[in-house]
Design a protein around this motif. Sequence first.
Motif, PDB file in Angstrom:
ATOM      1  N   SER A   1       0.830  -1.208   0.000  1.00  0.00           N
ATOM      2  CA  SER A   1       0.000   0.000   0.000  1.00  0.00           C
ATOM      3  C   SER A   1       0.862   1.254   0.000  1.00  0.00           C
ATOM      4  N   LEU A   2       1.960   1.216   0.735  1.00  0.00           N
ATOM      5  CA  LEU A   2       2.864   2.355   0.774  1.00  0.00           C
ATOM      6  C   LEU A   2       3.473   2.611  -0.599  1.00  0.00           C
ATOM      7  N   ALA A   3       3.929   1.548  -1.261  1.00  0.00           N
ATOM      8  CA  ALA A   3       4.511   1.716  -2.590  1.00  0.00           C
ATOM      9  C   ALA A   3       3.475   2.283  -3.567  1.00  0.00           C
ATOM     10  N   ASP A   4       2.246   1.780  -3.503  1.00  0.00           N
ATOM     11  CA  ASP A   4       1.186   2.293  -4.381  1.00  0.00           C
ATOM     12  C   ASP A   4       0.927   3.772  -4.108  1.00  0.00           C
ATOM     13  N   ALA A   5       0.841   4.134  -2.823  1.00  0.00           N
ATOM     14  CA  ALA A   5       0.540   5.517  -2.471  1.00  0.00           C
ATOM     15  C   ALA A   5       1.672   6.453  -2.882  1.00  0.00           C
ATOM     16  N   LEU A   6       2.910   6.016  -2.714  1.00  0.00           N
ATOM     17  CA  LEU A   6       4.041   6.848  -3.124  1.00  0.00           C
ATOM     18  C   LEU A   6       4.037   7.059  -4.634  1.00  0.00           C
TER      19      LEU A   6
ATOM     20  N   LEU B   1      -0.060   7.383   6.433  1.00  0.00           N
ATOM     21  CA  LEU B   1       0.197   8.800   6.193  1.00  0.00           C
ATOM     22  C   LEU B   1       0.150   9.121   4.701  1.00  0.00           C
ATOM     23  N   VAL B   2       0.854   8.356   3.887  1.00  0.00           N
ATOM     24  CA  VAL B   2       0.933   8.662   2.457  1.00  0.00           C
ATOM     25  C   VAL B   2      -0.409   8.406   1.776  1.00  0.00           C
TER      26      VAL B   2
ATOM     27  N   VAL C   1       4.761  18.280   5.068  1.00  0.00           N
ATOM     28  CA  VAL C   1       6.183  18.110   5.359  1.00  0.00           C
ATOM     29  C   VAL C   1       6.293  17.227   6.594  1.00  0.00           C
ATOM     30  N   VAL C   2       6.926  16.092   6.454  1.00  0.00           N
ATOM     31  CA  VAL C   2       7.075  15.152   7.565  1.00  0.00           C
ATOM     32  C   VAL C   2       8.509  15.220   8.074  1.00  0.00           C
ATOM     33  N   LEU C   3       8.677  15.716   9.288  1.00  0.00           N
ATOM     34  CA  LEU C   3       9.992  15.748   9.932  1.00  0.00           C
ATOM     35  C   LEU C   3      10.261  14.402  10.612  1.00  0.00           C
ATOM     36  N   ASP C   4      11.508  14.141  10.956  1.00  0.00           N
ATOM     37  CA  ASP C   4      11.889  12.899  11.648  1.00  0.00           C
ATOM     38  C   ASP C   4      11.436  11.684  10.829  1.00  0.00           C
ATOM     39  N   ALA C   5      11.565  11.754   9.511  1.00  0.00           N
ATOM     40  CA  ALA C   5      11.073  10.690   8.631  1.00  0.00           C
ATOM     41  C   ALA C   5      11.695   9.325   8.910  1.00  0.00           C
ATOM     42  N   PRO C   6      12.949   9.219   9.385  1.00  0.00           N
ATOM     43  CA  PRO C   6      13.475   7.874   9.689  1.00  0.00           C
ATOM     44  C   PRO C   6      12.677   7.125  10.744  1.00  0.00           C
ATOM     45  N   GLN C   7      11.825   7.809  11.501  1.00  0.00           N
ATOM     46  CA  GLN C   7      11.043   7.135  12.542  1.00  0.00           C
ATOM     47  C   GLN C   7       9.735   6.554  12.011  1.00  0.00           C
ATOM     48  N   LEU C   8       9.466   6.696  10.727  1.00  0.00           N
ATOM     49  CA  LEU C   8       8.253   6.126  10.143  1.00  0.00           C
ATOM     50  C   LEU C   8       8.460   4.636   9.878  1.00  0.00           C
ATOM     51  N   ASP C   9       7.600   3.783  10.456  1.00  0.00           N
ATOM     52  CA  ASP C   9       7.606   2.372  10.069  1.00  0.00           C
ATOM     53  C   ASP C   9       6.639   2.185   8.916  1.00  0.00           C
ATOM     54  N   VAL C  10       6.564   0.967   8.358  1.00  0.00           N
ATOM     55  CA  VAL C  10       5.786   0.784   7.136  1.00  0.00           C
ATOM     56  C   VAL C  10       4.301   1.046   7.359  1.00  0.00           C
ATOM     57  N   GLU C  11       3.779   0.681   8.520  1.00  0.00           N
ATOM     58  CA  GLU C  11       2.345   0.857   8.735  1.00  0.00           C
ATOM     59  C   GLU C  11       1.976   2.322   8.892  1.00  0.00           C
ATOM     60  N   SER C  12       2.699   3.054   9.732  1.00  0.00           N
ATOM     61  CA  SER C  12       2.374   4.480   9.897  1.00  0.00           C
ATOM     62  C   SER C  12       2.657   5.251   8.613  1.00  0.00           C
ATOM     63  N   ALA C  13       3.721   4.875   7.880  1.00  0.00           N
ATOM     64  CA  ALA C  13       4.019   5.548   6.615  1.00  0.00           C
ATOM     65  C   ALA C  13       2.923   5.293   5.590  1.00  0.00           C
ATOM     66  N   ALA C  14       2.427   4.060   5.539  1.00  0.00           N
ATOM     67  CA  ALA C  14       1.352   3.752   4.589  1.00  0.00           C
ATOM     68  C   ALA C  14       0.101   4.561   4.914  1.00  0.00           C
TER      69      ALA C  14
ATOM     70  N   THR D   1      13.452  -5.871   3.804  1.00  0.00           N
ATOM     71  CA  THR D   1      12.221  -5.192   3.399  1.00  0.00           C
ATOM     72  C   THR D   1      12.019  -5.404   1.904  1.00  0.00           C
ATOM     73  N   ARG D   2      10.802  -5.142   1.432  1.00  0.00           N
ATOM     74  CA  ARG D   2      10.478  -5.294   0.020  1.00  0.00           C
ATOM     75  C   ARG D   2      10.215  -3.956  -0.665  1.00  0.00           C
ATOM     76  N   LEU D   3      10.221  -2.862   0.081  1.00  0.00           N
ATOM     77  CA  LEU D   3       9.847  -1.578  -0.480  1.00  0.00           C
ATOM     78  C   LEU D   3      10.705  -1.139  -1.672  1.00  0.00           C
ATOM     79  N   PRO D   4      12.040  -1.289  -1.646  1.00  0.00           N
ATOM     80  CA  PRO D   4      12.823  -0.851  -2.814  1.00  0.00           C
ATOM     81  C   PRO D   4      12.402  -1.545  -4.106  1.00  0.00           C
ATOM     82  N   LEU D   5      12.171  -2.844  -4.040  1.00  0.00           N
ATOM     83  CA  LEU D   5      11.745  -3.561  -5.240  1.00  0.00           C
ATOM     84  C   LEU D   5      10.364  -3.108  -5.686  1.00  0.00           C
ATOM     85  N   LEU D   6       9.439  -2.952  -4.736  1.00  0.00           N
ATOM     86  CA  LEU D   6       8.092  -2.515  -5.087  1.00  0.00           C
ATOM     87  C   LEU D   6       8.113  -1.130  -5.726  1.00  0.00           C
ATOM     88  N   LEU D   7       8.995  -0.261  -5.245  1.00  0.00           N
ATOM     89  CA  LEU D   7       9.093   1.071  -5.826  1.00  0.00           C
ATOM     90  C   LEU D   7       9.684   1.022  -7.232  1.00  0.00           C
ATOM     91  N   ARG D   8      10.702   0.174  -7.431  1.00  0.00           N
ATOM     92  CA  ARG D   8      11.327   0.092  -8.751  1.00  0.00           C
ATOM     93  C   ARG D   8      10.343  -0.369  -9.814  1.00  0.00           C
TER      94      ARG D   8
END
Length: 790
Positions: free
Chosen positions: A354-359, A517-518, A502-515, A776-783
């Motif tokens: 879902s995160l990859a789709d939203a991005l 949010l996006v 604008v999301v500050l402290d972005a390294p603290q986003l895990d996949v669920e909260s990032a999904a 994680t699988r996010l890099p492949l899903l994004l590519r």
Amino acid sequence: MSTEPETTENSGPEVPDTGAEGADEATAAAESAGAAAGTEAEGGAGTGEAGAGDGEVTAGAGEDGEAGAGDGEVTGGAGEGGEGDAADLSEAEAELLAQRIERERIERRKAEKKTPIESGTKLSGKAADLLAAVRAVESGQKPPETVFSEPPAPRRPAPEPVRRPQPVPAEAAGGPAAPSAPPAEAVAAVREVLAAGGAPETLAAQAAAVLGEGAPEALRQDPWQLLRVPGVRPEHADSFARALLGPECSPDDERRGRAVTVWLLEQAALAGHTALELPALTTALGRQGVPEAEEAVQSAIAEGEALVFQDALEEPGRPAAAPAGEGDEDEDGEAERPVRVLVGLERYALAEESLADALARVVNSLPKEEASARWESAAAAASGSAAELIRAVAGHGLVLHTGGEAARAEPAALLAAARALGLRAVAACHTADGRRRFAGLLGVAESAVPALAAEVEAPAAPADAPARDTASDAVVTVSGLLSGAEGPGRDAEGALALDLLVVLDAPQLDVESAALLVESVPDGARLVLSGDPAVLWSAGPGRVFADLLAARVCPQVASRTPDPGPLGELVSGIGIGELNQVEAPGKELVIVPVRDAGEAVHRTVQLVADSVPRALGIPPEQTVVITPGHGGAAGTRALNAALKERLNPGPGRFGGFDPGDRIAYSPAPGRTVPGRVVKADADGLHLTCAGGPVVVPRERVEQSVRHGWALTAHQAVGARWPAAVVVLPGDAAQALSRPWVYTAFGRADRHLSVVHGVEQALPRAVAEVPAKPRTTRLPLLLRTQVPAAA
């Protein structure tokens, strides 16, 4: 080593503190649950701070809710729960031997069920069989028995992450609402089953909540379902099953293999992984005494309790993978690429997809003809990296921004410019302290661009539009934005009513909260993720910001604004692997050598209560103490006890707390909110956190509240204090890594004291121990969805 991981208290009487048996992270879920030293488990203040932030994992039912083992900051000690591992292993071997006849019967039964497999694909070997299994599952059939028949490829073993019990979220301002408690009748019924199986009856409420209405019957039919309760380990569930099933209980029971498979995947998530490679998972199952590891994985997939994926591996020198159906070669398979087989839990797999789709939607939904004249005027009014950031945002839907503490002024300038142009712009921070600090930067930035809106033609606001909010209203916390307690609200379609987030402290986003949010960003809006890539990762699974930086699917703006002063120079050097000596004429940095943990505690109390206030005028309530773990002679528990005795002595009448105590509260796994105790009554423990009142029910106090003079680095990430005292006792050397040191040292604004007892382990950790990897699988899903940015 005596230093415990940053974990929580025991989940109940008779249940060992599983936090002490933690694992290192990264490949961690691949190994035995009781083998490795504990991890730092920092994420929230309650029981097990979820997530996996950088390896700081929690355990037991009680303290900082640090369940997420992020970077696997291992404290080294075997911990409290690890003493029985050797005995447990011997018992498992004896039990396996005693069940040999039963296993042979099962083998004969499995042989009778074997059928040929037609993969229907050009893949070969295990990959082809696995694809056939997936198809069989989709059609409702049982997967082919040969899916995992090939022996897993040999690989270096890694410790398996230990399960960290997570707290039940308590209701808090800006936080998620507490789930309704299970009915008393259901809890009583579960308590009877637990008593019959010799399990602690204190687990009844948790079991009823996790397993739902049919919990009593589910436990009778499958006693290993007890593993779904936080804090329960396979050896506990085995004992429970033996008591309920009697002679029918065996290590090769299909129910046991399936439950242990899911349990290991949960451990991997707590260590930061969103999925595990198949060989790592089967190895971990073998270490847990599952004789048929491949079949256990197959059973979990067939029952829908786990998902399986085949991800093509990138090979140096080969072009990117073509879309399905393109570039196929002849039958000899020259075009086939090697794949890795991953197994993961559905919730994290779906969140990552879902995160990859939203991005991809955010990247592609910005109108190409978007007028840039207004943005160019805003960029011209800025300078340096801030101007570069504004220009990047003008033409792109998604932009990444990296930099340290001083670099936060650049997204503040962006937000001020966007608001001056009449756009609905909001910034979200990880903590309330971060929100306060960024609101101050935004106020300064807005004072520098008061006339910008008049210089350019801004869009006319609707007649019924509300008055423009203030700088403090435009800055929220991520949790408050997602819950609806803060921010602009949502439109009729459920998207956030904004034009720029604008999301500050972005390294603290895990996949669920990032999904979440996006997915909430509306079409045509812009998203900026900003953060310091050198800090500890999220407490929950995934490494979203790092994966996005590696995928290079959008513009990246690296700040050229250095952090000022001696502390800025010190922390900047640590970020590139160098522990430099810096001049500190204003006593910005003090090193206090100690010989042992006892002396470390004594000197820490002395610094907080006497030396720092006297020399620098910084009162104790503005000083934070940071240490690698919760346990041990110089962990957070020992330090908080000593600091309470000095700064707010009392009998601890309310579950160990007294009015005025400084606390760390975890409203949800992975979140830590500092505060103070106000009082206690029949409703629970009354706190003041982030300027608002919070009432924690009595039954959740042990899980979600701990004293907060001393924190772990993952609890402290996202916040800063005028002074910080970082405690490094000798037995914590194995817990140190570059991200840990960078994060801990970076919490100080004006003064940093280092209580130093690790000798050369500190520079060695900075130079040689980077962040541990996460699967994680996010890099492949994004590519596959977003072309790489130029």
